[in-house]
Structures are given as C-alpha cells and as structure tokens.
Write a protein that holds these residues in place. Structure first.
Motif, PDB file in Angstrom:
ATOM      1  N   PHE A 290       0.816  -1.221   0.000  1.00  0.00           N
ATOM      2  CA  PHE A 290       0.000   0.000   0.000  1.00  0.00           C
ATOM      3  C   PHE A 290       0.849   1.271   0.000  1.00  0.00           C
ATOM      4  CE2 PHE A 290      -2.228  -3.268   2.619  1.00  0.00           C
ATOM      5  CZ  PHE A 290      -3.170  -3.636   1.662  1.00  0.00           C
ATOM      6  N   SER A 291       1.781   1.339  -0.914  1.00  0.00           N
ATOM      7  CA  SER A 291       2.729   2.463  -0.939  1.00  0.00           C
ATOM      8  C   SER A 291       2.090   3.784  -1.355  1.00  0.00           C
ATOM      9  CB  SER A 291       3.885   2.136  -1.893  1.00  0.00           C
ATOM     10  OG  SER A 291       3.408   1.872  -3.202  1.00  0.00           O
ATOM     11  N   ASP A 292       0.854   3.767  -1.851  1.00  0.00           N
ATOM     12  CA  ASP A 292       0.201   5.001  -2.290  1.00  0.00           C
ATOM     13  C   ASP A 292      -0.583   5.688  -1.171  1.00  0.00           C
ATOM     14  OD1 ASP A 292       1.140   4.702  -4.896  1.00  0.00           O
ATOM     15  OD2 ASP A 292      -0.587   3.494  -5.502  1.00  0.00           O
ATOM     16  N   PHE A 293      -0.541   5.132   0.030  1.00  0.00           N
ATOM     17  CA  PHE A 293      -1.340   5.673   1.127  1.00  0.00           C
ATOM     18  C   PHE A 293      -0.457   6.002   2.333  1.00  0.00           C
ATOM     19  CE2 PHE A 293      -4.045   2.956  -1.443  1.00  0.00           C
ATOM     20  CZ  PHE A 293      -5.146   3.779  -1.687  1.00  0.00           C
ATOM     21  N   THR A 294       0.659   6.684   2.085  1.00  0.00           N
ATOM     22  CA  THR A 294       1.631   6.964   3.137  1.00  0.00           C
ATOM     23  C   THR A 294       1.018   7.695   4.326  1.00  0.00           C
ATOM     24  OG1 THR A 294       3.362   7.102   1.453  1.00  0.00           O
ATOM     25  CG2 THR A 294       3.862   8.026   3.616  1.00  0.00           C
ATOM     26  N   TRP A 295       0.158   8.664   4.076  1.00  0.00           N
ATOM     27  CA  TRP A 295      -0.394   9.500   5.139  1.00  0.00           C
ATOM     28  C   TRP A 295      -1.260   8.718   6.121  1.00  0.00           C
ATOM     29  CZ3 TRP A 295      -5.691   9.773   5.602  1.00  0.00           C
ATOM     30  CH2 TRP A 295      -6.430   9.304   4.510  1.00  0.00           C
ATOM     31  N   VAL A 296      -1.797   7.571   5.696  1.00  0.00           N
ATOM     32  CA  VAL A 296      -2.691   6.792   6.555  1.00  0.00           C
ATOM     33  C   VAL A 296      -1.926   6.081   7.673  1.00  0.00           C
ATOM     34  CG1 VAL A 296      -4.280   4.820   6.608  1.00  0.00           C
ATOM     35  CG2 VAL A 296      -4.379   6.455   4.716  1.00  0.00           C
ATOM     36  N   PHE A 297      -0.688   5.669   7.393  1.00  0.00           N
ATOM     37  CA  PHE A 297       0.037   4.785   8.312  1.00  0.00           C
ATOM     38  C   PHE A 297       0.392   5.414   9.656  1.00  0.00           C
ATOM     39  CE2 PHE A 297       1.051   3.153   3.981  1.00  0.00           C
ATOM     40  CZ  PHE A 297       0.193   2.066   4.057  1.00  0.00           C
ATOM     41  N   PRO A 298       0.754   6.712   9.731  1.00  0.00           N
ATOM     42  CA  PRO A 298       0.960   7.298  11.059  1.00  0.00           C
ATOM     43  C   PRO A 298      -0.301   7.257  11.921  1.00  0.00           C
ATOM     44  CG  PRO A 298       1.961   8.678   9.381  1.00  0.00           C
ATOM     45  CD  PRO A 298       1.150   7.652   8.657  1.00  0.00           C
ATOM     46  N   ILE A 299      -1.458   7.440  11.302  1.00  0.00           N
ATOM     47  CA  ILE A 299      -2.720   7.391  12.035  1.00  0.00           C
ATOM     48  C   ILE A 299      -2.969   5.988  12.559  1.00  0.00           C
ATOM     49  CG2 ILE A 299      -5.218   7.695  11.858  1.00  0.00           C
ATOM     50  CD1 ILE A 299      -4.686   9.767   9.651  1.00  0.00           C
ATOM     51  N   ILE A 300      -2.785   4.993  11.689  1.00  0.00           N
ATOM     52  CA  ILE A 300      -2.993   3.604  12.091  1.00  0.00           C
ATOM     53  C   ILE A 300      -2.022   3.223  13.205  1.00  0.00           C
ATOM     54  CG2 ILE A 300      -2.860   1.204  11.326  1.00  0.00           C
ATOM     55  CD1 ILE A 300      -3.746   2.149   8.555  1.00  0.00           C
ATOM     56  N   ALA A 301      -0.761   3.609  13.048  1.00  0.00           N
ATOM     57  CA  ALA A 301       0.251   3.264  14.048  1.00  0.00           C
ATOM     58  C   ALA A 301      -0.075   3.892  15.403  1.00  0.00           C
ATOM     59  CB  ALA A 301       1.629   3.715  13.578  1.00  0.00           C
ATOM     60  N   THR A 302      -0.551   5.138  15.399  1.00  0.00           N
ATOM     61  CA  THR A 302      -0.909   5.805  16.651  1.00  0.00           C
ATOM     62  C   THR A 302      -2.066   5.099  17.340  1.00  0.00           C
ATOM     63  OG1 THR A 302      -0.162   7.937  15.763  1.00  0.00           O
ATOM     64  CG2 THR A 302      -1.639   7.992  17.665  1.00  0.00           C
ATOM     65  N   VAL A 303      -3.060   4.684  16.570  1.00  0.00           N
ATOM     66  CA  VAL A 303      -4.198   3.939  17.126  1.00  0.00           C
ATOM     67  C   VAL A 303      -3.733   2.614  17.715  1.00  0.00           C
ATOM     68  CG1 VAL A 303      -6.353   2.754  16.548  1.00  0.00           C
ATOM     69  CG2 VAL A 303      -5.898   5.025  15.611  1.00  0.00           C
ATOM     70  N   VAL A 304      -2.867   1.905  16.994  1.00  0.00           N
ATOM     71  CA  VAL A 304      -2.364   0.616  17.469  1.00  0.00           C
ATOM     72  C   VAL A 304      -1.585   0.780  18.768  1.00  0.00           C
ATOM     73  CG1 VAL A 304      -0.730  -1.256  16.964  1.00  0.00           C
ATOM     74  CG2 VAL A 304      -2.334  -0.482  15.204  1.00  0.00           C
ATOM     75  N   VAL A 305      -0.712   1.775  18.811  1.00  0.00           N
ATOM     76  CA  VAL A 305       0.102   2.016  20.010  1.00  0.00           C
ATOM     77  C   VAL A 305      -0.793   2.315  21.211  1.00  0.00           C
ATOM     78  CG1 VAL A 305       1.671   3.684  21.062  1.00  0.00           C
ATOM     79  CG2 VAL A 305       2.201   2.722  18.817  1.00  0.00           C
ATOM     80  N   THR A 306      -1.807   3.152  21.023  1.00  0.00           N
ATOM     81  CA  THR A 306      -2.732   3.478  22.106  1.00  0.00           C
ATOM     82  C   THR A 306      -3.494   2.248  22.572  1.00  0.00           C
ATOM     83  OG1 THR A 306      -2.993   5.717  21.196  1.00  0.00           O
ATOM     84  CG2 THR A 306      -4.658   4.953  22.776  1.00  0.00           C
TER      85      THR A 306
END
Length: 205
Positions: A73-89
């Motif tokens: 999913f290399s075309d959706f870079t901006w989504v991954f920081p959001i997903i990672a933050t949710v996962v970490v929380t």
C-alpha cells in the motif's frame, strides 16, 4: 467479601508493575535495535555496496518504503501514522489488564515495531507524517527479487502478532489464566479485558 471471580479478574498491583517493566524493556530493545540498524544502513549501506550475510541467505541493502510493512500500500503513506498511533494506544490500554509474561512480550514486540516505523513516518523525508521507512533486509539476492525488503520493526511486528495468535489458540489469557481443558480460547483475550471465567490458573503463563 472477595469472591473467586474477583481474585481472578483483578490484576494485582505488583503484577502490573512487573508487566509494565517487562513491556518497557522489550519495547526499548526493539526500538533501539531498529533505530541503530536504520542509522547504520543510511550512513554506510546507502553509500556503499550491499552486505552479504549467512552465505547469501540475507543481503543488507538500502531501500525506502512509502507503504506499510513489506512495502504494501505504498500510495497511502499519510494513513500509516494514524494507524500506528491507534495501534500504540490500543496496546497500552490492553497492557493495563495483562500480567501473562508471553502476552506482555507479544504486545511489546508489536508496540516496538509500530513505534519504530512510526518514527520514520514522522521524522524522515520527504516530510513529516509522510516519511518513507528505511528497509534493509532482502532474502536470497540484493534487490528484493524473492521477498519484499523489510526491517527490524517489521520483524518485531510479525513475531509479536504470530506469538499473540499462538497464545490465543492455546488458550493462554492475558490475565495469566488458561482456558480449561477442552475449552476453546476466547476471542476476547486479545481485544477485550481478561475473562472472568475461571480456567486453569498458571500465574505468569
């Protein structure tokens, strides 16, 4: 009066401290190794030749990944920081009711991997929250021709998730108990709080 269910569902304060200490130690090791390898890769491998390891089973190369783990999913870079933050929380919330040592390790591996790649998303080029993750391990060749290139954080994530799945299927619960013989592991072990139903008590299973 304290009931049997109360003693099963309440996480002792000492056990919580031990869980947080172990979680922190594993997560720091994962994040530290991931960062060190990435910095070495960008400073040495990026300006030199790939390094051959284990007789060519693995090559250390320099690659930048705008996608998810293993270059997806290399075309959706901006989504991954959001997903990672949710996962970490989510992982930190789950840790509040986790005392089982294997579960703590599994959660810490996933946490460390998520934070390791989140740091790249935030701080690396081309811009904050759109950063490309540094990857370096390639199987069997020096250009990722057989398997997507990956890094330490990806590996920690994969091992952590695999361990969590194994614990779930073997009936080990986050509260330190095990499913009774013949009882299927409950699906809420990973997503919800610890089960109030009493199984075989294993302590820090």
């Amino acid at each position: 009066m304290t009931t049997q269910d109360d003693t099963t569902t309440t996480t002792p304060r000492g056990s919580r401290r031990k869980a947080w200490s172990l979680f922190g130690a594993v997560a720091v090791v994962v994040i530290g190794i991931d960062l060190a390898v990435k910095e070495w890769t960008t400073s040495v491998i990026a300006h030199g030749e790939p390094v051959k390891l284990l007789g060519g089973l693995i090559y250390v190369i320099y690659a930048r990944n705008s996608g998810a783990a293993f270059s997806m999913f290399s075309d959706f870079t901006w989504v991954f920081p959001i997903i990672a933050t949710v996962v970490v929380t989510w992982l930190l919330v789950m840790l509040r009711t986790t005392v089982s040592v294997p579960w703590v390790i599994a959660l810490a591996l996933v946490f460390g991997g998520a934070v390791g790649n989140l740091g790249d998303r935030i701080f690396r080029a081309p811009k904050p929250l759109h950063g490309h993750v540094v990857d370096m391990f390639s199987f069997l060749d020096d250009h990722a021709g057989h398997f997507p290139v990956f890094n330490i954080a990806d590996s920690a994530l994969t091992v952590g998730v695999a361990l969590a799945i194994l614990l779930e299927f073997t009936g080990r619960r986050r509260d330190g108990t095990r499913a009774a013989k013949g009882e299927l592991a409950r699906s809420n072990s990973f997503g919800d709080g610890p089960s109030g139903r009493v199984g075989k008590d294993t302590g820090d299973a």
